[in-house]
Design an enzyme around this catalytic site. Structure first.
Site, PDB file in Angstrom:
ATOM      1  N   TYR A   1      -1.633   0.263  10.689  1.00  0.00           N
ATOM      2  CA  TYR A   1      -1.878  -0.395   9.400  1.00  0.00           C
ATOM      3  C   TYR A   1      -0.655  -0.226   8.483  1.00  0.00           C
ATOM      4  O   TYR A   1      -0.173  -1.203   7.894  1.00  0.00           O
ATOM      5  CB  TYR A   1      -3.125   0.213   8.739  1.00  0.00           C
ATOM      6  CG  TYR A   1      -3.319  -0.182   7.294  1.00  0.00           C
ATOM      7  CD1 TYR A   1      -3.946  -1.376   6.956  1.00  0.00           C
ATOM      8  CD2 TYR A   1      -2.886   0.657   6.254  1.00  0.00           C
ATOM      9  CE1 TYR A   1      -4.130  -1.737   5.621  1.00  0.00           C
ATOM     10  CE2 TYR A   1      -3.067   0.306   4.919  1.00  0.00           C
ATOM     11  CZ  TYR A   1      -3.683  -0.894   4.611  1.00  0.00           C
ATOM     12  OH  TYR A   1      -3.861  -1.251   3.294  1.00  0.00           O
TER      13      TYR A   1
ATOM     14  N   GLU B   1       0.129   3.636   1.703  1.00  0.00           N
ATOM     15  CA  GLU B   1       0.119   4.055   3.108  1.00  0.00           C
ATOM     16  C   GLU B   1       1.507   3.821   3.742  1.00  0.00           C
ATOM     17  O   GLU B   1       1.847   4.449   4.732  1.00  0.00           O
ATOM     18  CB  GLU B   1      -0.975   3.269   3.837  1.00  0.00           C
ATOM     19  CG  GLU B   1      -1.307   3.711   5.235  1.00  0.00           C
ATOM     20  CD  GLU B   1      -1.980   5.067   5.362  1.00  0.00           C
ATOM     21  OE1 GLU B   1      -2.478   5.609   4.358  1.00  0.00           O
ATOM     22  OE2 GLU B   1      -1.978   5.607   6.477  1.00  0.00           O
TER      23      GLU B   1
ATOM     24  N   SER C   1       0.811  -1.222   0.000  1.00  0.00           N
ATOM     25  CA  SER C   1       0.000   0.000   0.000  1.00  0.00           C
ATOM     26  C   SER C   1       0.842   1.269   0.000  1.00  0.00           C
ATOM     27  O   SER C   1       1.896   1.335   0.642  1.00  0.00           O
ATOM     28  CB  SER C   1      -0.858  -0.011   1.274  1.00  0.00           C
ATOM     29  OG  SER C   1      -1.408   1.253   1.511  1.00  0.00           O
TER      30      SER C   1
HETATM   31  P1  NAP Z   1     -11.465  -4.810   1.687  1.00  0.00           P
HETATM   32  O1  NAP Z   1     -12.612  -4.477   0.789  1.00  0.00           O
HETATM   33  O2  NAP Z   1     -11.464  -4.308   3.082  1.00  0.00           O
HETATM   34  O3  NAP Z   1     -11.338  -6.411   1.700  1.00  0.00           O
HETATM   35  C1  NAP Z   1     -10.508  -7.058   2.630  1.00  0.00           C
HETATM   36  C2  NAP Z   1     -10.699  -8.566   2.485  1.00  0.00           C
HETATM   37  O4  NAP Z   1      -9.846  -9.236   3.435  1.00  0.00           O
HETATM   38  C3  NAP Z   1     -12.133  -9.059   2.786  1.00  0.00           C
HETATM   39  O5  NAP Z   1     -12.441 -10.079   1.875  1.00  0.00           O
HETATM   40  C4  NAP Z   1     -11.994  -9.638   4.202  1.00  0.00           C
HETATM   41  O6  NAP Z   1     -12.931 -10.678   4.466  1.00  0.00           O
HETATM   42  C5  NAP Z   1     -10.598 -10.230   4.101  1.00  0.00           C
HETATM   43  N1  NAP Z   1      -9.979 -10.511   5.404  1.00  0.00           N
HETATM   44  C6  NAP Z   1      -9.755  -9.642   6.419  1.00  0.00           C
HETATM   45  N2  NAP Z   1      -9.128 -10.252   7.419  1.00  0.00           N
HETATM   46  C7  NAP Z   1      -8.965 -11.547   7.069  1.00  0.00           C
HETATM   47  C8  NAP Z   1      -8.400 -12.700   7.686  1.00  0.00           C
HETATM   48  N3  NAP Z   1      -7.884 -12.645   8.906  1.00  0.00           N
HETATM   49  N4  NAP Z   1      -8.386 -13.874   7.016  1.00  0.00           N
HETATM   50  C9  NAP Z   1      -8.935 -13.952   5.785  1.00  0.00           C
HETATM   51  N5  NAP Z   1      -9.502 -12.919   5.150  1.00  0.00           N
HETATM   52  C10 NAP Z   1      -9.518 -11.728   5.780  1.00  0.00           C
HETATM   53  O7  NAP Z   1     -10.089  -4.323   1.027  1.00  0.00           O
HETATM   54  P2  NAP Z   1      -9.756  -3.928  -0.500  1.00  0.00           P
HETATM   55  O8  NAP Z   1      -9.981  -2.477  -0.681  1.00  0.00           O
HETATM   56  O9  NAP Z   1     -10.361  -4.901  -1.408  1.00  0.00           O
HETATM   57  O10 NAP Z   1      -8.171  -4.122  -0.496  1.00  0.00           O
HETATM   58  C11 NAP Z   1      -7.580  -5.377  -0.822  1.00  0.00           C
HETATM   59  C12 NAP Z   1      -6.155  -5.403  -0.294  1.00  0.00           C
HETATM   60  O11 NAP Z   1      -5.399  -4.337  -0.874  1.00  0.00           O
HETATM   61  C13 NAP Z   1      -6.036  -5.208   1.218  1.00  0.00           C
HETATM   62  O12 NAP Z   1      -4.922  -5.979   1.636  1.00  0.00           O
HETATM   63  C14 NAP Z   1      -5.707  -3.721   1.375  1.00  0.00           C
HETATM   64  O13 NAP Z   1      -5.024  -3.494   2.575  1.00  0.00           O
HETATM   65  C15 NAP Z   1      -4.846  -3.502   0.142  1.00  0.00           C
HETATM   66  N6  NAP Z   1      -4.848  -2.159  -0.422  1.00  0.00           N
HETATM   67  C16 NAP Z   1      -6.021  -1.557  -0.731  1.00  0.00           C
HETATM   68  C17 NAP Z   1      -5.999  -0.316  -1.332  1.00  0.00           C
HETATM   69  C18 NAP Z   1      -7.273   0.384  -1.714  1.00  0.00           C
HETATM   70  O14 NAP Z   1      -7.224   1.604  -1.943  1.00  0.00           O
HETATM   71  N7  NAP Z   1      -8.374  -0.309  -1.826  1.00  0.00           N
HETATM   72  C19 NAP Z   1      -4.768   0.320  -1.599  1.00  0.00           C
HETATM   73  C20 NAP Z   1      -3.593  -0.351  -1.279  1.00  0.00           C
HETATM   74  C21 NAP Z   1      -3.633  -1.605  -0.709  1.00  0.00           C
HETATM   75  P3  NAP Z   1     -14.381 -10.366   5.112  1.00  0.00           P
HETATM   76  O15 NAP Z   1     -15.277 -10.047   3.929  1.00  0.00           O
HETATM   77  O16 NAP Z   1     -14.691 -11.654   5.771  1.00  0.00           O
HETATM   78  O17 NAP Z   1     -14.220  -9.219   6.058  1.00  0.00           O
HETATM   79  O1  G4F Z   2     -10.630   6.718   2.496  1.00  0.00           O
HETATM   80  P1  G4F Z   2      -9.650   6.619   3.602  1.00  0.00           P
HETATM   81  O2  G4F Z   2     -10.130   6.009   4.862  1.00  0.00           O
HETATM   82  O3  G4F Z   2      -8.385   5.879   3.003  1.00  0.00           O
HETATM   83  P2  G4F Z   2      -6.850   5.781   3.444  1.00  0.00           P
HETATM   84  O4  G4F Z   2      -6.670   6.049   4.883  1.00  0.00           O
HETATM   85  O5  G4F Z   2      -6.056   6.618   2.500  1.00  0.00           O
HETATM   86  O6  G4F Z   2      -6.543   4.229   3.211  1.00  0.00           O
HETATM   87  C1  G4F Z   2      -6.959   3.562   2.025  1.00  0.00           C
HETATM   88  O7  G4F Z   2      -5.947   3.668   1.048  1.00  0.00           O
HETATM   89  C2  G4F Z   2      -4.708   3.013   1.400  1.00  0.00           C
HETATM   90  C3  G4F Z   2      -3.741   3.272   0.239  1.00  0.00           C
HETATM   91  O8  G4F Z   2      -3.058   4.472   0.468  1.00  0.00           O
HETATM   92  C4  G4F Z   2      -4.989   1.542   1.592  1.00  0.00           C
HETATM   93  F1  G4F Z   2      -3.828   0.879   1.851  1.00  0.00           F
HETATM   94  C5  G4F Z   2      -5.967   1.355   2.734  1.00  0.00           C
HETATM   95  O9  G4F Z   2      -6.265  -0.033   2.865  1.00  0.00           O
HETATM   96  C6  G4F Z   2      -7.246   2.103   2.385  1.00  0.00           C
HETATM   97  O10 G4F Z   2      -7.839   1.458   1.274  1.00  0.00           O
HETATM   98  O11 G4F Z   2      -9.112   8.080   3.988  1.00  0.00           O
HETATM   99  C7  G4F Z   2      -8.568   8.950   3.024  1.00  0.00           C
HETATM  100  C8  G4F Z   2      -8.339  10.338   3.635  1.00  0.00           C
HETATM  101  C9  G4F Z   2      -7.588  10.302   4.971  1.00  0.00           C
HETATM  102  O12 G4F Z   2      -6.602  11.312   4.954  1.00  0.00           O
HETATM  103  C10 G4F Z   2      -8.628  10.641   6.013  1.00  0.00           C
HETATM  104  O13 G4F Z   2      -8.145  11.326   7.165  1.00  0.00           O
HETATM  105  O14 G4F Z   2      -9.610  10.919   3.933  1.00  0.00           O
HETATM  106  C11 G4F Z   2      -9.537  11.548   5.197  1.00  0.00           C
HETATM  107  N1  G4F Z   2     -10.884  11.667   5.766  1.00  0.00           N
HETATM  108  C12 G4F Z   2     -11.508  12.841   6.093  1.00  0.00           C
HETATM  109  N2  G4F Z   2     -12.698  12.578   6.629  1.00  0.00           N
HETATM  110  C13 G4F Z   2     -11.699  10.650   6.094  1.00  0.00           C
HETATM  111  C14 G4F Z   2     -12.852  11.231   6.640  1.00  0.00           C
HETATM  112  N3  G4F Z   2     -11.555   9.309   5.950  1.00  0.00           N
HETATM  113  C15 G4F Z   2     -12.577   8.515   6.347  1.00  0.00           C
HETATM  114  N4  G4F Z   2     -12.467   7.185   6.183  1.00  0.00           N
HETATM  115  N5  G4F Z   2     -13.722   9.042   6.923  1.00  0.00           N
HETATM  116  C16 G4F Z   2     -13.906  10.389   7.084  1.00  0.00           C
HETATM  117  O15 G4F Z   2     -14.937  10.836   7.586  1.00  0.00           O
END
Ligand code: NAP
Ligand code: G4F
Length: 322
Positions: free
Chosen positions: A149, A127, A125
């Protein structure tokens, strides 16, 4: 020719569902690992259920990982499972470390035992860049995570690199910047905004509370990003790649576009809530995807404004029942 097989952990999540669709379209036999819960929550993969083979397992449980790998015999493993919500990682820091950090080692160990010839993708990520040490961020930018995280993801990233270098595994890490879609969880800021814009428009809610509106992110579309994951595993050599759009936008811009799409005024409905600010913030992320573009031939197709307008339309449809 035999079908290629893939195992996706986190298949019930946003990315898991898009990746499963993509792999099925490519002709893969797609296996997914799912956790047991008191009620099944498979909404994102309901439309694919007949075409998927699901195995129960948890990243905390080595036995279940070995069994899921033995049952699926994958050519490719995509480790998308994690506790993925940054804000919750301060509330459950050690559980986050177990799922998001040590869980990667458990899966790599199971792979070494069962199918060391398979190819492995780790969902790293942006992050990890946290309090950024370079702008824009590239593969060689040093990490400075700002949340439990982010710290856990740094561990997951380096254990993937380490197993590649120690054991010669084909293990790649995709450093993905934020990516969103109508399937994004409601707690993440883009979806929180688009869902509330739709709900306020339809008189189902009156107000939206937000934290830091000045935070900037490099937001892309999840459907584009899963293709980059797959492309990484099609390369002869495993490497790490930044996947991003190269553009950053603020939470405020996201709000403006979403409310414009819904035909609403921000001043009438949005409230700032200091409780939603984080103990340590990541202020500004922007990635340079040059390596992914040049080596993988990958480029995002959906831009930021199009993405947010698409999410508002999808939420209006969802909540309006049209
Ligand atoms: P998400 O919608 O939160 O999905 C997370 C998945 O992980 C769900 O299927 C959840 O299952 C499963 N999970 C959580 N804990 C587990 C465990 N202990 N054992 C088995 N399965 C488990 O996340 P996403 O947005 O699709 O992201 C996918 C991956 O990319 C994650 O690793 C996230 O950290 C990473 N990532 C995401 C972003 C982004 O912007 N979306 C960016 C960078 C990296 P349940 O349905 O049972 O909860
Ligand atoms: O949408 P966010 O919660 O995403 P964040 O923290 O960037 O993390 C996501 O992206 C990561 C990749 O960089 C992934 F690895 C991670 O798993 C996840 O998918 O927040 C985005 C921004 C933050 O700066 C937060 O402080 O939005 C700001 N924010 C402002 N108000 C808020 C809110 N975020 C959330 N969730 N809720 C609010 O009310």
């Amino acid at each position: 020719m035999t079908m290629r097989r893939a195992l996706v952990t986190g298949i019930t999540g946003q990315d898991g569902s898009y990746l499963a669709e993509f792999l099925l379209d490519q002709g893969y036999e797609v296996h997914g690992m799912v956790r047991r819960a008191s009620t099944e929550k498979f909404e994102r993969i309901d439309h694919l259920r007949d075409r998927l083979k699901l195995h129960q397992g948890d990243l905390l449980d080595h036995r279940s990982l070995v069994d899921a790998l033995r049952a699926s015999r994958p050519d490719e493993i995509y480790n998308l499972a994690a506790m993925s919500f940054v804000a919750t990682s301060w509330i459950q820091p050690t559980l986050t470390a177990e799922f998001t950090g040590t869980g990667v080692t458990r899966l790599l160990e199971a792979m070494r035992e069962v199918c060391p010839e398979a190819r492995f993708y780790q969902a790293s990520s942006s992050e990890m860049f946290g309090k950024v040490l370079e702008v824009p961020q590239v593969e060689s930018t040093p990490f400075y995570p700002r949340s439990p995280y982010g710290v856990a993801k740094v561990y997951g990233h380096f254990i993937t690199v380490n197993y590649r270098e120690s054991y010669g595994l084909h293990a790649s890490s995709g450093i993905l910047f934020n990516h969103e879609s109508p399937r994004r969880g409601l707690e993440f800021v883009t979806r929180k905004i688009t869902w509330h814009a739709a709900a306020i428009k339809l008189n189902l809610r009156r107000e939206l509370s937000l934290g830091n509106l000045d935070a900037m992110r490099d937001w892309g579309f999840a459907g584009d990003y899963v293709k980059a994951m797959w492309l990484m595993l099609q390369q002869d050599h495993a490497e790490d790649y930044v996947v991003a759009t190269g553009e950053a936008h603020s939470v405020r811009e996201c709000l403006e576009i979403a409310f414009d799409q819904a035909g609403l005024s921000i001043d009438d409905h949005v409230r700032l809530d200091p409780a939603l600010r984080r103990p340590a913030e990541v202020e500004h992320l922007i990635g340079d995807p040059a390596k992914a573009r040049e080596r993988l031939g990958w480029a995002p197709a959906v831009g930021f404004e199009q993405l947010i307008r698409m999410m508002v339309d999808a939420d209006l449809k969802l909540l309006g029942g049209t």
